[in-house]
Write a protein that holds these residues in place. Sequence first.
Motif, short mmCIF file in Angstrom:
data_model
loop_
_atom_site.label_atom_id
_atom_site.label_comp_id
_atom_site.label_asym_id
_atom_site.label_seq_id
_atom_site.Cartn_x
_atom_site.Cartn_y
_atom_site.Cartn_z
N GLN A 4 1.04 -1.26 0.32
CA GLN A 4 0.31 -0.01 -0.18
C GLN A 4 0.82 0.84 0.00
O GLN A 4 0.84 2.23 -0.98
N PHE A 8 1.10 4.19 -2.94
CA PHE A 8 0.25 5.09 -2.59
C PHE A 8 2.15 6.07 -3.10
O PHE A 8 1.55 7.64 -3.66
N TYR A 41 -2.32 15.40 0.80
CA TYR A 41 -2.26 14.28 -0.02
C TYR A 41 -2.10 13.19 2.01
O TYR A 41 -1.95 11.79 1.85
N TRP A 45 -3.73 9.57 2.40
CA TRP A 45 -3.30 8.88 3.17
C TRP A 45 -3.37 7.91 3.98
O TRP A 45 -4.01 6.42 4.15
N TRP A 48 -6.50 5.68 2.58
CA TRP A 48 -5.47 5.22 0.71
C TRP A 48 -6.93 3.88 0.62
O TRP A 48 -6.96 4.00 -0.71
N THR A 52 -8.88 4.68 -3.12
CA THR A 52 -8.62 2.85 -4.23
C THR A 52 -9.15 2.52 -4.26
O THR A 52 -9.35 2.25 -5.95
#
Length: 170
Positions: A4, A8, A41, A45, A48, A52
């Motif tokens: 992961q 990222f 960002y 995160w 995430w 996704t």
Amino acid sequence: MPTQSDEFDAFYAATAKRVVATIYAVTGDLAEAEDAVQEAYVRAWQRWDRLTREGDPLPWVRTVAARLAISTWRRTRNRLLAHLRHGPPGNSPELSADRVALIGALRELTPDQRQVVVLHHLLDLPVEQVARETGASSGAVRTRLSRARKILGERLADTTVPSEGVVSHG
């Protein structure tokens, strides 16, 4: 198999510069743009897995960065006005005359107009996607674009340099 964290990191490396450029065009302030993008960002995160799973996380990051930048811009309006009055700090990167004129013209737009112009014209996003990212209706986006184009057209026409050999008498 990539972790992961690897996914990222690859996403960040592939998208961060363009998101900073986008938010810079929206705000006209590179430091504010960088701060907003970094925060976006960080928030991406933290979410995430969900981002996704739902598809492409880039529009989410761009939207969050824009909202953070606009919120910061509103809170620091007096500081921005002082910045505009006194010019950018000495360590700013050199910009072409065209880019300076464009950033100056973009600063004359409302934050909402500036955001839709950047998303639609600089990132080539369709009106419907701009509407989704800004939370506005497609009609509102079209109205903002129309008004912004008129203002930009007037401001940028004012910056046109006369043809060589033509002397302007004021």
